[in-house]
Scaffold this motif. Structure first.
Motif, PDB file in Angstrom:
ATOM      1  N   ASP A  25      51.943  28.008  43.499  1.00  0.00           N
ATOM      2  CA  ASP A  25      52.852  28.867  44.266  1.00  0.00           C
ATOM      3  C   ASP A  25      54.303  28.484  44.009  1.00  0.00           C
ATOM      4  OD1 ASP A  25      53.742  30.769  46.069  1.00  0.00           O
ATOM      5  OD2 ASP A  25      53.529  29.446  47.788  1.00  0.00           O
ATOM      6  N   GLN A  26      54.554  27.206  43.777  1.00  0.00           N
ATOM      7  CA  GLN A  26      55.922  26.714  43.604  1.00  0.00           C
ATOM      8  C   GLN A  26      56.421  26.834  42.168  1.00  0.00           C
ATOM      9  OE1 GLN A  26      55.488  22.746  45.117  1.00  0.00           O
ATOM     10  NE2 GLN A  26      55.918  23.326  47.229  1.00  0.00           N
ATOM     11  N   VAL A  27      55.567  26.559  41.182  1.00  0.00           N
ATOM     12  CA  VAL A  27      56.069  26.483  39.799  1.00  0.00           C
ATOM     13  C   VAL A  27      55.338  27.388  38.815  1.00  0.00           C
ATOM     14  CG1 VAL A  27      56.824  24.114  40.152  1.00  0.00           C
ATOM     15  CG2 VAL A  27      54.558  24.537  39.170  1.00  0.00           C
ATOM     16  N   GLY A  28      54.146  27.846  39.150  1.00  0.00           N
ATOM     17  CA  GLY A  28      53.350  28.616  38.201  1.00  0.00           C
ATOM     18  C   GLY A  28      53.809  30.057  38.054  1.00  0.00           C
ATOM     19  N   GLN A  29      53.811  30.546  36.823  1.00  0.00           N
ATOM     20  CA  GLN A  29      54.140  31.937  36.547  1.00  0.00           C
ATOM     21  C   GLN A  29      53.175  32.477  35.499  1.00  0.00           C
ATOM     22  OE1 GLN A  29      58.362  33.041  36.264  1.00  0.00           O
ATOM     23  NE2 GLN A  29      58.862  30.873  36.476  1.00  0.00           N
ATOM     24  N   MET A  30      53.047  33.795  35.447  1.00  0.00           N
ATOM     25  CA  MET A  30      52.143  34.401  34.477  1.00  0.00           C
ATOM     26  C   MET A  30      52.797  35.611  33.826  1.00  0.00           C
ATOM     27  SD  MET A  30      49.380  36.228  37.062  1.00  0.00           S
ATOM     28  CE  MET A  30      48.865  37.603  36.014  1.00  0.00           C
ATOM     29  N   THR A  31      52.393  35.867  32.601  1.00  0.00           N
ATOM     30  CA  THR A  31      52.863  37.039  31.873  1.00  0.00           C
ATOM     31  C   THR A  31      51.664  37.730  31.245  1.00  0.00           C
ATOM     32  OG1 THR A  31      54.327  37.823  30.109  1.00  0.00           O
ATOM     33  CG2 THR A  31      53.303  35.702  29.779  1.00  0.00           C
ATOM     34  N   ILE A  32      51.684  39.050  31.173  1.00  0.00           N
ATOM     35  CA  ILE A  32      50.555  39.844  30.706  1.00  0.00           C
ATOM     36  C   ILE A  32      50.927  40.520  29.393  1.00  0.00           C
ATOM     37  CG2 ILE A  32      49.018  41.784  31.230  1.00  0.00           C
ATOM     38  CD1 ILE A  32      49.595  41.189  34.234  1.00  0.00           C
ATOM     39  N   GLU A  33      50.087  40.353  28.373  1.00  0.00           N
ATOM     40  CA  GLU A  33      50.281  41.019  27.089  1.00  0.00           C
ATOM     41  C   GLU A  33      49.124  41.992  26.887  1.00  0.00           C
ATOM     42  OE1 GLU A  33      52.838  41.009  25.469  1.00  0.00           O
ATOM     43  OE2 GLU A  33      53.886  39.281  26.332  1.00  0.00           O
ATOM     44  N   ARG A  34      49.305  43.218  27.341  1.00  0.00           N
ATOM     45  CA  ARG A  34      48.238  44.229  27.304  1.00  0.00           C
ATOM     46  C   ARG A  34      48.148  44.902  25.940  1.00  0.00           C
ATOM     47  NH1 ARG A  34      46.701  49.485  29.056  1.00  0.00           N
ATOM     48  NH2 ARG A  34      45.002  49.472  30.581  1.00  0.00           N
ATOM     49  N   ALA A  35      49.205  44.806  25.134  1.00  0.00           N
ATOM     50  CA  ALA A  35      49.264  45.532  23.866  1.00  0.00           C
ATOM     51  C   ALA A  35      48.537  44.823  22.731  1.00  0.00           C
ATOM     52  CB  ALA A  35      50.721  45.765  23.473  1.00  0.00           C
ATOM     53  N   ALA A  36      48.122  43.579  22.923  1.00  0.00           N
ATOM     54  CA  ALA A  36      47.454  42.848  21.854  1.00  0.00           C
ATOM     55  C   ALA A  36      46.048  43.386  21.614  1.00  0.00           C
ATOM     56  CB  ALA A  36      47.384  41.356  22.194  1.00  0.00           C
ATOM     57  N   LYS A  37      45.498  43.119  20.428  1.00  0.00           N
ATOM     58  CA  LYS A  37      44.132  43.545  20.117  1.00  0.00           C
ATOM     59  C   LYS A  37      43.167  42.975  21.134  1.00  0.00           C
ATOM     60  CE  LYS A  37      40.751  43.644  16.354  1.00  0.00           C
ATOM     61  NZ  LYS A  37      40.482  43.250  14.942  1.00  0.00           N
ATOM     62  N   HIS A  38      43.322  41.708  21.468  1.00  0.00           N
ATOM     63  CA  HIS A  38      42.630  41.091  22.591  1.00  0.00           C
ATOM     64  C   HIS A  38      43.698  40.782  23.633  1.00  0.00           C
ATOM     65  CE1 HIS A  38      38.486  39.618  20.954  1.00  0.00           C
ATOM     66  NE2 HIS A  38      38.732  40.899  20.672  1.00  0.00           N
ATOM     67  N   PRO A  39      43.855  41.644  24.647  1.00  0.00           N
ATOM     68  CA  PRO A  39      44.888  41.420  25.671  1.00  0.00           C
ATOM     69  C   PRO A  39      44.748  40.025  26.266  1.00  0.00           C
ATOM     70  CG  PRO A  39      43.901  43.579  25.943  1.00  0.00           C
ATOM     71  CD  PRO A  39      43.076  42.871  24.920  1.00  0.00           C
ATOM     72  N   ARG A  40      45.858  39.470  26.730  1.00  0.00           N
ATOM     73  CA  ARG A  40      45.814  38.115  27.257  1.00  0.00           C
ATOM     74  C   ARG A  40      46.741  37.960  28.457  1.00  0.00           C
ATOM     75  NH1 ARG A  40      48.118  37.614  22.089  1.00  0.00           N
ATOM     76  NH2 ARG A  40      50.363  37.240  22.082  1.00  0.00           N
ATOM     77  N   ILE A  41      46.428  36.971  29.275  1.00  0.00           N
ATOM     78  CA  ILE A  41      47.262  36.569  30.394  1.00  0.00           C
ATOM     79  C   ILE A  41      47.680  35.134  30.123  1.00  0.00           C
ATOM     80  CG2 ILE A  41      47.480  36.427  32.898  1.00  0.00           C
ATOM     81  CD1 ILE A  41      44.938  38.085  33.127  1.00  0.00           C
ATOM     82  N   GLU A  42      48.978  34.892  30.069  1.00  0.00           N
ATOM     83  CA  GLU A  42      49.486  33.560  29.757  1.00  0.00           C
ATOM     84  C   GLU A  42      50.159  32.975  30.997  1.00  0.00           C
ATOM     85  OE1 GLU A  42      50.571  33.712  25.106  1.00  0.00           O
ATOM     86  OE2 GLU A  42      51.861  34.932  26.388  1.00  0.00           O
ATOM     87  N   PHE A  43      49.908  31.715  31.233  1.00  0.00           N
ATOM     88  CA  PHE A  43      50.447  31.025  32.395  1.00  0.00           C
ATOM     89  C   PHE A  43      51.399  29.931  31.925  1.00  0.00           C
ATOM     90  CE2 PHE A  43      46.404  32.859  33.402  1.00  0.00           C
ATOM     91  CZ  PHE A  43      46.586  33.403  34.663  1.00  0.00           C
ATOM     92  N   PHE A  44      52.538  29.823  32.610  1.00  0.00           N
ATOM     93  CA  PHE A  44      53.560  28.895  32.140  1.00  0.00           C
ATOM     94  C   PHE A  44      54.382  28.342  33.297  1.00  0.00           C
ATOM     95  CE2 PHE A  44      55.469  33.091  32.239  1.00  0.00           C
ATOM     96  CZ  PHE A  44      56.733  32.877  32.760  1.00  0.00           C
TER      97      PHE A  44
END
Length: 237
Positions: A25-44
């Motif tokens: 909740d304090q430091v985690g963030q996520m980004t979504i790449e729906r356009a990729a051949k295998h869509p992915r969710i990346e956490f950073f």
């Protein structure tokens, strides 16, 4: 092939992670790449470079989605065999646990990475361990390999059905164009939006984005926009 399961997980994942883990909740963030051949969710986690004082992204987990089999998975590297393996995550609980464990491995400096951003799998995390971690944003984090965002859309084959169509233009300052295409592998539609801005020094700033949607989604999108046009305002210069 369908992205319904992918979209449902994307919609629920952030709230679930924030509710079970104070650190996320304090430091985690996520980004979504729906356009990729295998869509992915990346956490950073965002960290500051001490030399440039610019923010960097340290990725600690990547969830891939196979649209053909409609399943989530992570890539792991077996040190003993030297091979990469695909670990299937069958439900939302397993997905949350994978991200949760990866975050705490990252915070504790226990995360390890092989080439191409493949993660070495760690042991599961005890839920009680969450209470033992302290918020220390100045901690020196392990820097994960980052993905070149410019290469993402090159992973899919799009047949463009139209040229770039100018949707909006204001003198020689701003221009917005759209282009429609079809993803050859899935048959999904693609809208390519290009925003061009010319600065006072005649420098061109170009921002490009893509939106992928299925045939079933198209009519809903069109209807929603058409029924709410009266709520939109014209561009104000």
């Amino acid at each position: 092939m369908s992205l319904e399961w992918f979209d449902r997980v994307c919609a629920e994942l952030q709230d679930h992670l924030e509710s079970i883990c104070e650190e996320y909740d304090q430091v985690g963030q996520m980004t979504i790449e729906r356009a990729a051949k295998h869509p992915r969710i990346e956490f950073f986690v965002e960290t500051e470079d001490v030399d440039t004082e610019e923010l960097d992204r340290d990725f600690f987990c990547t969830l891939f989605f196979d649209p053909q089999n409609e399943e989530f998975y992570v890539d792991s590297f077996d040190v003993d065999s030297g091979h990469t393996a695909k670990i299937i995550l069958s439900d939302i609980e397993e997905i949350i646990d994978e991200v949760h464990t990866s975050l705490h491995d990252y915070i504790n400096g226990e995360a390890h990475y092989a080439e191409d951003g493949v993660y070495l799998q760690s042991e599961g995390l005890d839920e009680e361990d969450c209470e033992t971690y302290k918020d220390d944003l100045e901690e020196e984090y392990y820097e994960a390999e980052q993905i070149n965002e410019d290469d993402i859309f090159e992973e899919i084959d799009v047949e463009w059905s139209t040229p770039e169509v100018t949707a909006f233009k204001h003198e020689d300052e701003v221009e917005v164009t759209y282009q429609f295409g079809v993803v050859q592998e899935t048959g999904d539609g693609v809208l390519r939006r290009v925003n061009r801005i010319w600065t006072t020094d005649d420098e061109l700033i170009k921002d490009e984005s893509h939106f992928i949607f299925s045939k079933e989604e198209a009519s809903t999108i069109i209807a929603m926009i058409a029924s709410h046009m009266d709520q939109l305002s014209e561009f104000d210069f």
